[in-house]
Design a protein around this motif. Structure first.
Motif, PDB file in Angstrom:
ATOM      1  N   ASP A   1      31.876  44.123  44.568  1.00  0.00           N
ATOM      2  CA  ASP A   1      30.879  44.880  43.813  1.00  0.00           C
ATOM      3  C   ASP A   1      30.379  44.139  42.583  1.00  0.00           C
ATOM      4  O   ASP A   1      29.562  44.669  41.823  1.00  0.00           O
ATOM      5  CB  ASP A   1      31.456  46.235  43.390  1.00  0.00           C
ATOM      6  N   ARG A   2      30.828  42.894  42.382  1.00  0.00           N
ATOM      7  CA  ARG A   2      30.436  42.157  41.181  1.00  0.00           C
ATOM      8  C   ARG A   2      29.672  40.870  41.486  1.00  0.00           C
ATOM      9  O   ARG A   2      29.291  40.151  40.564  1.00  0.00           O
ATOM     10  CB  ARG A   2      31.674  41.816  40.343  1.00  0.00           C
TER      11      ARG A   2
ATOM     12  N   LEU B   1      33.133  42.748  32.651  1.00  0.00           N
ATOM     13  CA  LEU B   1      33.147  41.297  32.793  1.00  0.00           C
ATOM     14  C   LEU B   1      34.542  40.733  32.567  1.00  0.00           C
ATOM     15  O   LEU B   1      34.971  39.803  33.261  1.00  0.00           O
ATOM     16  CB  LEU B   1      32.150  40.669  31.820  1.00  0.00           C
ATOM     17  N   GLY B   2      35.251  41.266  31.588  1.00  0.00           N
ATOM     18  CA  GLY B   2      36.605  40.794  31.343  1.00  0.00           C
ATOM     19  C   GLY B   2      37.509  41.042  32.539  1.00  0.00           C
ATOM     20  O   GLY B   2      38.288  40.157  32.948  1.00  0.00           O
ATOM     21  N   ARG B   3      37.420  42.235  33.109  1.00  0.00           N
ATOM     22  CA  ARG B   3      38.247  42.540  34.284  1.00  0.00           C
ATOM     23  C   ARG B   3      37.861  41.666  35.472  1.00  0.00           C
ATOM     24  O   ARG B   3      38.722  41.202  36.233  1.00  0.00           O
ATOM     25  CB  ARG B   3      38.123  44.023  34.642  1.00  0.00           C
TER      26      ARG B   3
ATOM     27  N   LEU C   1      24.594  48.758  38.783  1.00  0.00           N
ATOM     28  CA  LEU C   1      25.066  47.455  39.242  1.00  0.00           C
ATOM     29  C   LEU C   1      25.434  46.575  38.062  1.00  0.00           C
ATOM     30  O   LEU C   1      24.806  46.618  37.007  1.00  0.00           O
ATOM     31  CB  LEU C   1      23.967  46.802  40.084  1.00  0.00           C
ATOM     32  N   CYS C   2      26.467  45.754  38.247  1.00  0.00           N
ATOM     33  CA  CYS C   2      26.815  44.694  37.300  1.00  0.00           C
ATOM     34  C   CYS C   2      27.260  43.497  38.130  1.00  0.00           C
ATOM     35  O   CYS C   2      28.369  43.477  38.653  1.00  0.00           O
ATOM     36  CB  CYS C   2      27.918  45.134  36.340  1.00  0.00           C
ATOM     37  N   TRP C   3      26.357  42.533  38.276  1.00  0.00           N
ATOM     38  CA  TRP C   3      26.623  41.347  39.092  1.00  0.00           C
ATOM     39  C   TRP C   3      26.716  40.108  38.212  1.00  0.00           C
ATOM     40  O   TRP C   3      25.975  39.967  37.232  1.00  0.00           O
ATOM     41  CB  TRP C   3      25.468  41.114  40.068  1.00  0.00           C
TER      42      TRP C   3
END
Length: 341
Positions: free
Chosen positions: A97-98, A143-145, A223-225
């Motif tokens: 999902d990223r 983003l950190g994860r 979304l966060c890609w």
């Protein structure tokens, strides 16, 4: 630039254009829509980047340029396309999902085809430039994860890392134009810069993205890609962490020392360490952050959004923390804040 050559010096396939990309995708069996739409995407400094919408299928085609679109003479291996495709595949397996899915890779034209993000998403850099409030959402933790999971899942995987042993693109697009260039200009901090270069050129701990920055984060529509892994390699995890933190620091300076950026960087770091399974920051993280700050002021690819006074403040702060013993990231933040007093 249609007469681009391969790394071996032999003629290469012409670079794709909005007028030729549809035929290319049809030959590759990616689309069969009769009247697709094509749009050239911005930000293609190192690559041709084209979006093609064909019915229910939307893809982005990315083709490496042999020479970057910058004023300086700056070339890089076009085989970085293959490394990027391999890295995105690994990342998609870990965090589907990223990262966009890889659709096709053509080794002849050095072209990568991947899923396109929904229309209307924005890169996080543009959001941060529009206002500091964009740093206050959940993107830093996401983003950190994400980065922490990538580093943890690839750490010590010798079979996987054996596929990413080619350092050529990372040297050409990161170490040489950043660290080696600022070392030439600032020999007084050579010891710190040499230590950073040694970390980046000898470590083989995990798969390093190499361009983990706000401009490569797409946000919107739920979304966060993370995209753009063309310099990915087996390397030192400190680089990815430092790269993101340094970019947040530069936005902090541009925004007049808005505290939200320092808070966001702390949230990113905490989420990263939890996901990566590490209790302490990577070794020499403060030096790596300062080296990248200096590189984005005096290296071959300076940021274009700081005025001369702000650039001077970043330069002085970076040089101060690199001229001495190793420092923490907090020391770098403090040095930047002190420059405004």
């Amino acid at each position: 630039m249609t007469d681009a050559a391969t790394d071996a010096g032999q003629p290469a396939a012409p670079l794709l254009t909005p007028g030729t990309v549809v035929a290319f995708l049809r030959r590759r069996g990616v689309i069969d829509e009769a009247t697709p739409t094509v749009r050239e995407l911005s930000g293609g400094v190192s690559c041709v980047v084209l979006r093609v919408d064909a019915g229910e299928r939307s893809v982005v085609v990315k083709q490496a340029l042999p020479r970057l679109r910058v004023q300086a003479e700056w070339s890089a291996t076009r085989r970085r396309t293959l490394s990027e495709a391999a890295a995105l595949t690994v990342y998609h397996d870990i965090t589907p999902d990223r990262v966009p899915g890889v659709v096709d890779v053509d080794e002849t034209s050095m072209a990568l085809v991947m899923e396109a993000a929904p229309l209307g998403v924005a890169n996080w850099k543009s959001m941060l430039m529009s206002g500091p409030d964009a740093a206050a959402g959940d993107v830093p933790e996401l983003l950190g994860r994400t980065l922490g999971r990538w580093h943890r899942h690839t750490r010590g995987d010798l079979q996987l890392l054996s596929r990413f042993q080619d350092d050529e693109a990372f040297e050409q697009l990161r170490v040489a134009p950043f660290h080696r260039e600022v070392r030439r200009l600032h020999p007084s901090v050579a010891d710190a810069l040499d230590a950073c270069v040694d970390d980046l050129t000898t470590a083989r701990e995990c798969l390093v993205h190499g361009d983990f920055s706000p401009k490569n984060v797409l946000v919107g529509a739920g979304l966060c890609w993370v995209v753009d892994a063309e310099v990915a390699k087996a390397g030192a995890p400190v680089f990815d962490v430092a790269f993101m933190v340094a970019h947040l620091m530069l936005k902090y300076v541009r925004a007049g020392r808005a505290a939200v950026f320092r808070t966001a960087a702390g949230r990113f770091d905490a989420a990263y360490r939890e996901a990566a399974g590490v209790a302490e920051p990577p070794p020499r993280l403060g030096w790596h952050v300062a080296a990248l700050l200096l590189a984005r002021i005096d290296g071959m690819s300076p940021v274009d959004y700081l005025n001369p006074a702000q650039a001077g403040q970043v330069r002085r702060a970076a040089l101060r923390v690199l001229d001495g013993s190793d420092v923490t990231v907090a020391d770098v933040w403090d040095a930047l804040a002190e420059e405004d007093r």
